[in-house]
Design a protein around this motif. Structure first.
Motif, PDB file in Angstrom:
ATOM      1  N   ALA A 629       0.820  -1.206   0.000  1.00 23.50           N
ATOM      2  CA  ALA A 629       0.000   0.000   0.000  1.00 23.50           C
ATOM      3  C   ALA A 629       0.857   1.260   0.000  1.00 23.50           C
ATOM      4  O   ALA A 629       0.580   2.220  -0.738  1.00 23.50           O
ATOM      5  N   ALA A 630       1.892   1.277   0.817  1.00 21.54           N
ATOM      6  CA  ALA A 630       2.722   2.477   0.957  1.00 21.54           C
ATOM      7  C   ALA A 630       3.461   2.813  -0.327  1.00 21.54           C
ATOM      8  O   ALA A 630       3.618   3.994  -0.673  1.00 21.54           O
ATOM      9  N   ASN A 631       3.925   1.806  -1.059  1.00 26.58           N
ATOM     10  CA  ASN A 631       4.673   2.059  -2.298  1.00 26.58           C
ATOM     11  C   ASN A 631       3.789   2.707  -3.359  1.00 26.58           C
ATOM     12  O   ASN A 631       4.227   3.612  -4.086  1.00 26.58           O
ATOM     13  N   ILE A 632       2.535   2.230  -3.472  1.00 19.33           N
ATOM     14  CA  ILE A 632       1.616   2.852  -4.431  1.00 19.33           C
ATOM     15  C   ILE A 632       1.342   4.291  -4.027  1.00 19.33           C
ATOM     16  O   ILE A 632       1.349   5.211  -4.861  1.00 19.33           O
ATOM     17  N   LEU A 633       1.105   4.525  -2.751  1.00 21.55           N
ATOM     18  CA  LEU A 633       0.838   5.880  -2.278  1.00 21.55           C
ATOM     19  C   LEU A 633       2.006   6.822  -2.565  1.00 21.55           C
ATOM     20  O   LEU A 633       1.819   7.956  -3.017  1.00 21.55           O
ATOM     21  N   LYS A 634       3.230   6.349  -2.302  1.00 20.21           N
ATOM     22  CA  LYS A 634       4.399   7.204  -2.543  1.00 20.21           C
ATOM     23  C   LYS A 634       4.507   7.578  -4.015  1.00 20.21           C
ATOM     24  O   LYS A 634       4.785   8.726  -4.372  1.00 20.21           O
ATOM     25  N   ALA A 635       4.286   6.593  -4.867  1.00 24.08           N
ATOM     26  CA  ALA A 635       4.394   6.852  -6.306  1.00 24.08           C
ATOM     27  C   ALA A 635       3.339   7.851  -6.767  1.00 24.08           C
ATOM     28  O   ALA A 635       3.629   8.792  -7.525  1.00 24.08           O
ATOM     29  N   GLU A 636       2.108   7.674  -6.309  1.00 22.27           N
ATOM     30  CA  GLU A 636       1.029   8.563  -6.737  1.00 22.27           C
ATOM     31  C   GLU A 636       1.174   9.955  -6.118  1.00 22.27           C
ATOM     32  O   GLU A 636       0.868  10.966  -6.758  1.00 22.27           O
ATOM     33  N   GLU A 637       1.624  10.023  -4.886  1.00 25.57           N
ATOM     34  CA  GLU A 637       1.826  11.325  -4.254  1.00 25.57           C
ATOM     35  C   GLU A 637       2.931  12.106  -4.958  1.00 25.57           C
ATOM     36  O   GLU A 637       2.847  13.325  -5.128  1.00 25.57           O
ATOM     37  N   LYS A 638       3.964  11.394  -5.363  1.00 29.95           N
ATOM     38  CA  LYS A 638       5.048  12.061  -6.093  1.00 29.95           C
ATOM     39  C   LYS A 638       4.555  12.550  -7.453  1.00 29.95           C
ATOM     40  O   LYS A 638       4.865  13.670  -7.878  1.00 29.95           O
ATOM     41  N   LYS A 639       3.769  11.716  -8.118  1.00 35.31           N
ATOM     42  CA  LYS A 639       3.264  12.076  -9.444  1.00 35.31           C
ATOM     43  C   LYS A 639       2.292  13.247  -9.359  1.00 35.31           C
ATOM     44  O   LYS A 639       2.347  14.174 -10.170  1.00 35.31           O
ATOM     45  N   ASP A 640       1.420  13.225  -8.351  1.00 33.94           N
ATOM     46  CA  ASP A 640       0.400  14.263  -8.235  1.00 33.94           C
ATOM     47  C   ASP A 640       0.892  15.500  -7.494  1.00 33.94           C
ATOM     48  O   ASP A 640       0.223  16.544  -7.517  1.00 33.94           O
ATOM     49  N   GLY A 641       2.014  15.358  -6.796  1.00 32.92           N
ATOM     50  CA  GLY A 641       2.498  16.488  -6.019  1.00 32.92           C
ATOM     51  C   GLY A 641       1.593  16.839  -4.860  1.00 32.92           C
ATOM     52  O   GLY A 641       1.487  18.008  -4.469  1.00 32.92           O
ATOM     53  N   ALA A 642       0.931  15.847  -4.313  1.00 32.66           N
ATOM     54  CA  ALA A 642      -0.001  16.074  -3.207  1.00 32.66           C
ATOM     55  C   ALA A 642       0.018  14.872  -2.281  1.00 32.66           C
ATOM     56  O   ALA A 642       0.329  13.745  -2.697  1.00 32.66           O
ATOM     57  N   ALA A 643      -0.282  15.112  -1.009  1.00 31.68           N
ATOM     58  CA  ALA A 643      -0.334  14.030  -0.024  1.00 31.68           C
ATOM     59  C   ALA A 643      -1.752  13.513   0.093  1.00 31.68           C
ATOM     60  O   ALA A 643      -2.715  14.296   0.085  1.00 31.68           O
ATOM     61  N   TYR A 644      -1.885  12.209   0.208  1.00 31.56           N
ATOM     62  CA  TYR A 644      -3.189  11.590   0.382  1.00 31.56           C
ATOM     63  C   TYR A 644      -3.347  11.202   1.848  1.00 31.56           C
ATOM     64  O   TYR A 644      -2.891  10.157   2.290  1.00 31.56           O
ATOM     65  N   ASP A 645      -3.957  12.088   2.592  1.00 27.07           N
ATOM     66  CA  ASP A 645      -4.215  11.865   4.009  1.00 27.07           C
ATOM     67  C   ASP A 645      -5.691  12.111   4.279  1.00 27.07           C
ATOM     68  O   ASP A 645      -6.360  12.854   3.550  1.00 27.07           O
ATOM     69  N   GLY A 646      -6.176  11.497   5.329  1.00 21.53           N
ATOM     70  CA  GLY A 646      -7.567  11.700   5.710  1.00 21.53           C
ATOM     71  C   GLY A 646      -8.434  10.517   5.307  1.00 21.53           C
ATOM     72  O   GLY A 646      -7.948   9.492   4.800  1.00 21.53           O
ATOM     73  N   ALA A 647      -9.710  10.672   5.533  1.00 21.49           N
ATOM     74  CA  ALA A 647     -10.653   9.573   5.302  1.00 21.49           C
ATOM     75  C   ALA A 647     -11.306   9.702   3.931  1.00 21.49           C
ATOM     76  O   ALA A 647     -11.541  10.814   3.439  1.00 21.49           O
ATOM     77  N   PRO A 648     -11.625   8.568   3.293  1.00 22.84           N
ATOM     78  CA  PRO A 648     -12.406   8.610   2.046  1.00 22.84           C
ATOM     79  C   PRO A 648     -13.789   9.201   2.317  1.00 22.84           C
ATOM     80  O   PRO A 648     -14.231   9.317   3.458  1.00 22.84           O
ATOM     81  N   GLU A 649     -14.483   9.564   1.246  1.00 18.67           N
ATOM     82  CA  GLU A 649     -15.813  10.142   1.385  1.00 18.67           C
ATOM     83  C   GLU A 649     -16.773   9.135   1.999  1.00 18.67           C
ATOM     84  O   GLU A 649     -16.645   7.922   1.800  1.00 18.67           O
ATOM     85  N   ALA A 650     -17.782   9.639   2.711  1.00 22.00           N
ATOM     86  CA  ALA A 650     -18.729   8.758   3.397  1.00 22.00           C
ATOM     87  C   ALA A 650     -19.501   7.886   2.421  1.00 22.00           C
ATOM     88  O   ALA A 650     -19.755   6.703   2.687  1.00 22.00           O
ATOM     89  N   ASP A 651     -19.882   8.448   1.255  1.00 23.03           N
ATOM     90  CA  ASP A 651     -20.628   7.663   0.271  1.00 23.03           C
ATOM     91  C   ASP A 651     -19.796   6.494  -0.239  1.00 23.03           C
ATOM     92  O   ASP A 651     -20.309   5.384  -0.440  1.00 23.03           O
ATOM     93  N   TYR A 652     -18.493   6.752  -0.447  1.00 20.06           N
ATOM     94  CA  TYR A 652     -17.616   5.670  -0.919  1.00 20.06           C
ATOM     95  C   TYR A 652     -17.499   4.581   0.140  1.00 20.06           C
ATOM     96  O   TYR A 652     -17.572   3.384  -0.167  1.00 20.06           O
ATOM     97  N   LEU A 653     -17.331   4.969   1.388  1.00 22.19           N
ATOM     98  CA  LEU A 653     -17.201   3.977   2.455  1.00 22.19           C
ATOM     99  C   LEU A 653     -18.474   3.148   2.596  1.00 22.19           C
ATOM    100  O   LEU A 653     -18.427   1.964   2.941  1.00 22.19           O
ATOM    101  N   ALA A 654     -19.601   3.767   2.312  1.00 24.17           N
ATOM    102  CA  ALA A 654     -20.866   3.049   2.464  1.00 24.17           C
ATOM    103  C   ALA A 654     -21.185   2.174   1.259  1.00 24.17           C
ATOM    104  O   ALA A 654     -21.763   1.081   1.404  1.00 24.17           O
ATOM    105  N   GLU A 655     -20.812   2.649   0.047  1.00 26.22           N
ATOM    106  CA  GLU A 655     -21.204   1.923  -1.162  1.00 26.22           C
ATOM    107  C   GLU A 655     -20.041   1.846  -2.153  1.00 26.22           C
ATOM    108  O   GLU A 655     -20.144   2.301  -3.296  1.00 26.22           O
ATOM    109  N   ALA A 656     -18.903   1.285  -1.726  1.00 29.56           N
ATOM    110  CA  ALA A 656     -17.781   1.088  -2.645  1.00 29.56           C
ATOM    111  C   ALA A 656     -18.207   0.122  -3.748  1.00 29.56           C
ATOM    112  O   ALA A 656     -18.939  -0.842  -3.496  1.00 29.56           O
ATOM    113  N   PRO A 657     -17.745   0.353  -5.001  1.00 29.62           N
ATOM    114  CA  PRO A 657     -18.262  -0.435  -6.121  1.00 29.62           C
ATOM    115  C   PRO A 657     -17.858  -1.910  -6.121  1.00 29.62           C
ATOM    116  O   PRO A 657     -18.621  -2.751  -6.578  1.00 29.62           O
TER     117      PRO A 657
END
Length: 740
Positions: A629-657
């Motif tokens: 999990a951490a390796n994917i996050l590092k790669a995407e954070e570097k590519k996007d130039g942003a940190a992914y912290d915090g919780a997913p949206e409530a709708d996603y947590l309730a009804e993930a596809p």
């Protein structure tokens, strides 16, 4: 191959210098042999009261021939350059050189051939040089002119034999020979020797045991034997044993008798009087475990009467020494600890930190503050701290500094103090080394911690920290003492907490010295510190920083950088302590980087349980799932130039596809809750085991779900889901710091 035998024979060499002299002789001779290119098969040194020497086996007859090519100036270079080159190479003309072509033209190459030297020539040069520069701690100067010598005691003879032949050399005007002398009484001399075997056996026949280790064993065995024959037991002392082995060439133990009236003195006084003044061993009764009115001394000869006269003379001298000790004891008892404590204001602790009395005031206040944490009575802890240093001005401790603390305990008991106070006076200096016991009694622990913390904070406040190998105030030892006391007693204190109300951590302004216990400023500091302590007790561990408290901002000791630096000094001591017993540095760093607890018991427990856990199957599973999990996050954070912290949206947590991501969400909620509950119980192993259960759902998620979905909102939510894995694991340790 040849054997070298070297002996410097002199007047008596102090016992304390002999072991170091052996090491220095070996170091200096090895350096000479290495410089000459001489190898050997065996190298041994020896020393005794009147001799220092070595034997080396397997020396070649000569050094090897040396052929060297040295590059010189270019062909056609100025005459001055060519002359300098020839001179440095020891040549007289260019005919002795060859010419070689290089990338930048042709150059002269000097061919230097040095034939090997006879080993005897090397030794003849080395020995006088070694003697001239020998690093005795103290030496004496004798003679005049060319025969002036500087040696530990007047040098009388030098043996230097190579292959059985005398090496022609002089040391301080003394020509080397094949002659030496045996014991003053049981030997003869001078006598000649052929080699080391002949030398050692001839000395033995003439009353000399050559090796220090053999003399030491002879002293110990003999002393034990004379005690056993009398139904007694030797009080063994390794330091005294080493010293006595350096005082005698022909050890003969003699059992002497002391006046039994002296047995009412503290046993430490008796044993130290025997040891320090007379080099005698104390003796105990094995049935009672108490000292017996006997002692063992080591004569350096066999006495015709079996040592009776020697024992009587030794007893008379010992009685005089013990009479002095009794005078000190009686005088100190008459004075009393409280009166002694009043004299501490005349004793400087450090010129920048005030007197010992000032230190006592600080330690007493801190010991009271620490009392609750170690389960001690605050009044007893404060009283013990106020008396802990009093015996420093006693006559007995002036005579025997080793008895500081021990004598204070006796004086406290005689003065009617609580036994817990008396024991704390004795034990507050502990531990003074890795093999020393830790003070575990509550009052003792409180005073020991307060004393060492005060010392550490004080010297940090005046910027007198250890540097490199230099630690003149033994601050590393003090820090280890704090660590061992906290861990061994499982004292739950936060290191930055007691440091807050140690008076010394402040920046003095305008020459203000807050040493007066009635000072309004000191009272104000105490009030603020106590309130801050209550506030901090309600905060989660790891959040204690002085800069968080506005109330401290205007106080003269608000120096959080020094506090943090001292705290990390403690962590460094813990790291070295546990590294030495097999703890991995990456585990230490991983446990520390989650927000280090300054509760050392909790921190060490985290490190210990993490190291044990990562070597299990569950540990491997947790590490593998985290890294995926951490390796994917590092790669995407570097590519996007942003940190992914915090919780997913409530709708996603309730009804993930996808069912796999819904399963991972459920697993994270369950494992995260279990891990958090375990952390609140301080059960790190259970927390890590709960998180290890994520491995299956994580693997299933990656196999079935595309994290980088085309829909940006879905992609972000899936990355935030992975960040929850990272966050959950980081509550235990920073797994990015783990290797392998």
């Amino acid at each position: 191959m040849s054997e070298l035998l070297l002996e410097f024979f002199s007047e008596e060499i102090p016992a304390r210098m002999q072991a170091r002299a052996e090491a220095d002789l070996e170091r200096l001779m090895r350096a000479q042999l290495d410089a000459a290119g001489l190898s050997f098969e065996r190298f041994e040194t020896f020393s005794g009261p009147r001799r220092l020497g070595l034997v080396i086996d397997g020396l070649p007859e000569k050094t090897e021939d040396v052929r060297e090519e040295r590059k010189g100036p270019k062909v056609g270079a100025p005459d001055k350059a060519i002359e300098g080159f020839l001179r440095s190479a020891g040549l007289t003309s260019l005919d002795q050189c060859k010419i070689e072509a290089g990338k930048k033209g042709e150059f002269y190459i000097a061919l230097i051939e040095k034939p090997g030297r006879n080993t005897a020539e090397v030794i003849a040069e080395a020995v006088p040089e070694i003697a001239k520069g020998f690093p005795w701690p103290k030496s004496m100067k004798f003679g005049e002119g060319d025969k002036t010598q500087r040696w530990v005691r007047p040098l009388q003879r030098v043996i230097c034999l190579l292959g059985g032949a005398v090496v022609p050399l002089e040391v301080f005007g003394i020509a080397a020979s094949d002659e030496t002398e045996g014991h003053r009484v049981h030997g003869r001399g001078p006598f000649t020797v052929k080699d080391f075997a002949d030398y050692e056996s001839t000395l033995r026949r003439n009353g000399v045991i050559l090796g220090r280790a053999e003399r030491r064993e002879a002293v110990l065995v003999g002393a034990r034997q004379v005690c056993a024959e009398a139904g007694l037991e030797l009080v063994e002392d390794a330091g005294l044993l080493d010293e006595v082995a350096g005082l005698v060439e022909h050890p003969v133990p003699v059992l002497g008798e002391m006046d039994p009236d002296f047995l009412d003195l503290p046993p430490e006084v008796i044993t130290l009087t025997m040891k320090v003044h007379q080099r005698y061993f104390a003796v105990r009764d094995p049935k009672t475990g108490q000292l017996a009115p006997k002692f063992v001394m080591l004569a350096n000869q066999d006495a015709p009467d079996g040592g009776k006269a020697i024992a009587l003379g030794a007893a008379r001298v010992l009685s005089a020494r013990l009479s002095d000790a009794r005078h000190f004891w009686d005088a100190d008892l008459k004075t009393g600890l409280d009166a002694m404590a009043g004299e501490l204001s005349k004793v400087t602790f450090h010129e920048k930190l005030g007197t010992v009395a000032d230190k006592v005031e600080r330690v007493a206040a801190l010991a009271r503050e620490l009392a609750d944490a170690v389960g001690a009575d605050p009044d007893l802890a404060e009283r013990a701290a106020r008396l802990a240093k009093a015996d420093l001005v006693s006559q007995m401790v002036y005579e025997f500094p080793e008895l500081q603390g021990a004598m204070g305990r006796y004086y406290a008991l005689k003065g009617g103090e609580d036994p817990a106070i008396a024991d704390a006076i004795r034990d507050h200096y502990k531990p003074q080394g890795p093999s020393d016991d830790v003070p575990t009694a509550p009052v003792s622990a409180a005073v020991a911690l307060a004393d060492k913390l005060d010392t550490l904070v004080g010297f940090w406040a005046i910027d007198e920290k250890p540097t490199g190998s230099k630690d003149p105030f033994a601050l590393r030892r003090a820090a280890l003492g704090v660590i061992r006391t906290i861990l061994d007693t499982e004292t739950r204190i936060e290191l930055e907490d007691p440091i807050l109300f140690v008076d010394l951590m402040r920046e003095f302004r305008g020459g203000l010295r807050l040493t007066d216990s009635r000072s309004p400023m000191k009272e104000r500091i105490g009030e603020v510190a106590r309130q801050l302590k209550r506030d901090l007790a309600r905060k989660p561990s790891g959040e204690i920083l002085l800069k968080e408290s506005a109330r401290l901002a205007d106080l003269p000791f608000a120096d959080d950088e020094k506090l943090k630096d001292l705290f990390y000094f403690f962590l460094d001591r813990i790291y070295h302590k546990y590294r030495d017993i097999g703890f991995r540095h990456d585990v230490f760093n991983a446990a520390g980087d989650v927000g280090i607890e300054d509760d050392l018991v909790l921190f060490v427990r985290r490190v210990t349980e993490l190291q044990a856990f990562i070597d299990t199957d569950d540990g491997a599973a947790l590490l593998a799932g985290y890294r995926r999990a951490a390796n994917i996050l590092k790669a995407e954070e570097k590519k996007d130039g942003a940190a992914y912290d915090g919780a997913p949206e409530a709708d996603y947590l309730a009804e993930a596809p996808e069912p796999e991501e819904r399963a991972l969400i459920a697993a994270l909620q369950s494992a995260g809750g279990d891990a958090q509950a375990a952390l609140e119980r301080e059960d790190f192993e259970a927390a890590m085991s709960a998180l290890a259960s994520l491995r299956g759902p994580v693997d299933a998620f990656f196999e079935a779900v595309t994290v980088n979905a085309e829909e940006e909102v879905l992609r972000r939510n899936r990355l935030l889901l992975l960040s929850k894995i990272r966050s959950a694991v980081h509550t235990v340790a920073d797994f990015d710091r783990l290797e392998g």
